[in-house]
Structure formats: C-alpha cells, structure tokens
Motif scaffolding. Structure first.
Motif, PDB file in Angstrom:
ATOM      1  N   ASP A  32     -33.091  88.356  45.884  1.00 36.60           N
ATOM      2  CA  ASP A  32     -33.587  87.759  47.446  1.00 36.60           C
ATOM      3  C   ASP A  32     -32.060  87.926  48.245  1.00 36.60           C
ATOM      4  O   ASP A  32     -32.447  87.715  49.315  1.00 36.60           O
ATOM      5  N   ARG A  74     -32.453  78.468  49.374  1.00 34.84           N
ATOM      6  CA  ARG A  74     -33.989  78.972  48.707  1.00 34.84           C
ATOM      7  C   ARG A  74     -34.765  77.923  48.519  1.00 34.84           C
ATOM      8  O   ARG A  74     -34.450  76.747  48.247  1.00 34.84           O
ATOM      9  N   TRP A 101     -35.248  87.366  40.653  1.00 32.25           N
ATOM     10  CA  TRP A 101     -35.597  88.037  41.896  1.00 32.25           C
ATOM     11  C   TRP A 101     -34.297  88.170  42.457  1.00 32.25           C
ATOM     12  O   TRP A 101     -33.348  87.511  42.879  1.00 32.25           O
ATOM     13  N   ASP A 118     -31.906  88.573  52.388  1.00 34.95           N
ATOM     14  CA  ASP A 118     -30.996  87.745  53.492  1.00 34.95           C
ATOM     15  C   ASP A 118     -30.194  88.423  54.193  1.00 34.95           C
ATOM     16  O   ASP A 118     -29.835  88.316  55.535  1.00 34.95           O
ATOM     17  N   CYS A 147     -40.247  91.481  40.989  1.00 38.36           N
ATOM     18  CA  CYS A 147     -39.005  90.703  40.132  1.00 38.36           C
ATOM     19  C   CYS A 147     -38.601  91.586  38.794  1.00 38.36           C
ATOM     20  O   CYS A 147     -39.330  92.665  38.764  1.00 38.36           O
ATOM     21  N   TYR A 179     -40.545  79.728  44.247  1.00 35.36           N
ATOM     22  CA  TYR A 179     -40.295  80.569  42.740  1.00 35.36           C
ATOM     23  C   TYR A 179     -40.882  79.952  41.560  1.00 35.36           C
ATOM     24  O   TYR A 179     -41.319  80.531  40.693  1.00 35.36           O
TER      25      TYR A 179
END
Length: 433
Positions: free
Chosen positions: A105, A34, A103, A109, A65, A39
């Motif tokens: 994420d 990341r 978040w 991915d 978020c 962020y």
C-alpha cells in the motif's frame, strides 16, 4: 506614484493569497496511517476461503496481495517487503501458522501524494500566471497606452494640428503629465489665435492707412495742379492790381518745385496703392471678377498712361472679347509700365498678338523697354512678395508690384512671362472668349 502604489498593493495581495492557499493545503495534508481493521477483515476472509479450498493464486489476485509460506524472518523476499514498508500479517488458517500475507500500500500512498502535489503546483502556477497577466494589463493601461497616445498626439502637434484633444486617463501614472500637455496645447492654440488676430489687425491697420493716405495725397496733387495753372496765368500778363510777371528763373524754380511735389505725391500714391492691394489680398478681401470685355479696353489703358514717358503701340490689338477684370487689368498694366519707366527710363514698346496653345486662345501683350534688364540671379525671384533685386535698391518701392501682376493675371485665367531681351520684357496672356 498613486498608480505604482496600486500595482504594488494588488501584487502583494495576490501573492499573499497564493501563499495562504499553500499553507492551508499543507495543513490539510495529514498522514492518517493504515486502517488495520480493513486488513484484518481481509485476512479473516482469505483464511476462511483458504480452508474452503481456494487456491493461493486466486486469493492473491482477489485481495491484491502476496502470500509467502515463509517461517523465517530472514527470508530475502520478506526482508525486501519490510524494507519497502509493505503491510505484512501472519497467515494462519484454522490456527496453524503457514506464513505471511503482504500488501503493497506504500506505492498507492505515493501516487496520492504525487497527485496532490501536482494539484497544488497547478494552483500555484495559475495564481502566479493570473497575477502576472493582471500586472501586464495594468502596466499597459497605466503606461504603454498613455505613451502611445502621447506619441500620436505629439505627431499631430508637430504637424500644427492643435484641435485634437489629448484623452486624459484618470488614475493612471500619466494623468498629471497628459493634463499638463493638453493645457500646453490649449495655450499654444490660444497663442496662435491671438497671433493670427494681431496679424490680421495689423494688416487691417496698414490697409486703412494706405487707403486714408491716398486722400491727402490726391489733395496735394490737385493743389499742385491748381497752383501751376494759376502761376502760368499770372505769368501771361500783369494783373489789374499792378502785379508783375515772374522772371524766367523764378518761374522755372517754382514750376520745378511744383512738378517735384506732384511727382513725389504720385509715387506715394502708387506705393500706397500697392500696399493697400497686397494687404487686402492677404486678408482675402480683394475681389477679382473676370468678365467678358472688349480687347480695345486694354489698348485704351496704354493710351491713357501719361506719366510714364513715351509708350509706343507697335500694332493694334486684335478686336475680340477677352476674359478680364477691367480694374485689375488696369492695375496690372500700370504696374508693369511703371516698373519699366522707373528702372529703365526708356521708350516702352507694346505689341499685341493672338496665340494658341493647349490651354486655349490668348491675346499676348508684349511690353518691352531698352534698359539694362533684370539681373539673371534676380530674374526668377521678382514675382516673390517683397523681393527687390539689385537694381531696385536705389529706388522707392516695396517689391510687391510684380507679385500683384502675377496674382491678378492668374486669377483672371491668364498668365505671365518675363525675360531679358535687349532690355526687360513682360508678356501678359489674356484669355480670349
């Protein structure tokens, strides 16, 4: 074998290329982690906006978020986010700790990894499909098409068509085989041509011999006639040199021998004539040239036959013009009457009649004897070349007389019929003009 090696080499190259592509794509699939800077920037912007009075809902929607006002790490919702690998930072606007900002994420991915895997799978599928299609094409060109061509070629060979060449496909599995097969075809063709030429040469030799034998035979017949004439003159009176007449027994013996020689030579002449004519016909050299002729010539043919016993003309022939080849018609009549004389040995009756049918108007010549006729089993076959029936076994001949009769009559536009009726009957149909 060369074709099989080529197919295997090409297949190995394609599969190697596909494997290499997979390895390269796998090597490029690195996990980069990341980007914390992104962020942190988001967090600072959110805290500033929060201090300015932005609501929590608007911040969550704007920065995609979740904001949790949880101070305990044992919070159930926060624990679930940690377990799902969310990105979680402290939310402390103005230095005061209020909770956490998270978040999700990891799902993004996952979507990227899934899309990448799908792309790799599609590429691999395409490479394998292309390799398979290419393999099928090569197998068709190397094996299926040559086999089909060979099958069609074998059918032509079976039909006797030796002029169709077999296409030889270079660099194929069947190259050597088809080349050998085509060499076999050429050899068969050459062999057939040699056989046909040998058969033609043999027939020409037979025809030449038949023609040449007729000359000495005619000489022998003429000599017999001269000797017979001299013998009879000598018998009439004694010569001036004092020679005496022959006794009746001596005269009968000598004339009998001369007659026997003359008869045998006549038989030889007739047989050789038949052999000559049928051989020349097979060589397609016999000419039959029908023309308009007087029907009286046919009657004269019968009157001129002196060597076949008594020939009785039951009625005169209708006077008209007919279509015939004079020479071939004489040969037809000679063959038919000669057969009757040879096998029946009786008087021969000849009758003439004008007949009409759907094909036209004809003069029908009925030639009949009073002999035993032809065996019913042999009757349908007597016009076949070289066929001899049971009654003919004890007689000289080659079985071609009636074959020639049928052939000549058909070529003159006429016809032939034959049957048993208290003897053997032959009917010749001569077309009337």
């Amino acid at each position: 074998m060369k074709g099989i090696r080529s197919i295997l080499i090409l297949y190995v190259i394609l599969m190697g290329a596909a494997l290499a592509a997979l390895i390269i794509m796998h090597a490029n699939m690195e996990y980069k982690g990341r980007d914390i800077t992104i962020y942190n920037d988001r967090l600072l912007s959110m805290q500033a906006e929060y201090l300015e009075g932005a609501s929590v809902e608007s911040l969550e929607e704007k920065y995609d978020c979740r904001i949790l006002f949880a101070t305990s790490l044992t919070d159930s919702e926060l624990s679930k986010m940690y377990s799902n690998r969310w990105m979680i930072l402290d939310f402390a606007p103005g230095g005061d700790y209020l909770g956490k900002v998270a978040w999700d994420d990891s799902s993004a991915d996952y979507e990227k990894d899934r899309d990448r895997f799908f792309a790799v799978a599609l590429i691999f599928w395409g490479v394998i499909g292309a390799a398979g299609a290419l393999l099928i094409l090569i197998l068709y060109l190397q094996m299926v098409r040559p086999v089909r061509e060979l099958s069609a070629y074998a059918t032509e060979i079976a039909r006797g068509n030796l002029d169709v060449p077999l296409p030889i496909r270079k660099h194929t599995l069947s190259e050597n085989f088809t080349e050998s097969f085509d060499l076999m075809r050429e050899e068969l063709k050459a062999s057939r041509e040699r056989e046909a030429q040998a058969e033609k040469t043999k027939k020409e030799l037979v025809a030449d011999l038949g023609h040449d034998i007729k000359t000495p035979v005619a000489t022998i017949q003429a000599t017999c006639e001269v000797m017979d004439a001299k013998l009879r003159r000598k018998q009439q009176a004694s010569g001036p040199d004092g020679s005496v007449k022959l006794s009746p027994e001596e005269l009968e013996d000598m004339t009998g021998k001369l007659e026997s020689i003359s008869t045998k030579t006549a038989t030889i002449d007739r047989i050789m004539g038949d052999v000559f004519r049928t051989t020349m016909e097979e060589l397609e050299q016999i000419q039959v040239d029908p023309a308009e002729e007087s029907s009286e010539l046919i009657e004269d043919c019968f009157r001129n036959l002196k060597n076949y016993g008594r020939i009785i003309l039951d009625n005169p022939i209708p006077r008209c013009l007919v279509v015939m080849d004079r020479l071939r018609m004489e040969q037809v009549i000679d063959n038919v009457v000669g057969n009757s004389h040879k096998y029946a040995g009786t008087d021969i009756h000849v009758a003439f009649e004008e007949v009409k049918d759907a094909a036209g108007t004809f003069i029908r010549i009925r030639i009949s004897d009073s002999g035993p006729g032809v065996d019913e089993e042999d009757l349908p076959l007597i016009t076949e070349k070289y066929y001899r029936g049971k009654l003919a076994e004890a007689k000289n001949g080659y079985g071609i007389g009636m074959y020639l009769v049928k052939s000549y009559m058909e070529k003159q536009g006429g016809g032939l019929e034959y049957y048993n009726d208290h003897g053997f009957v032959v009917e010749l149909l001569v077309r009337k003009v």
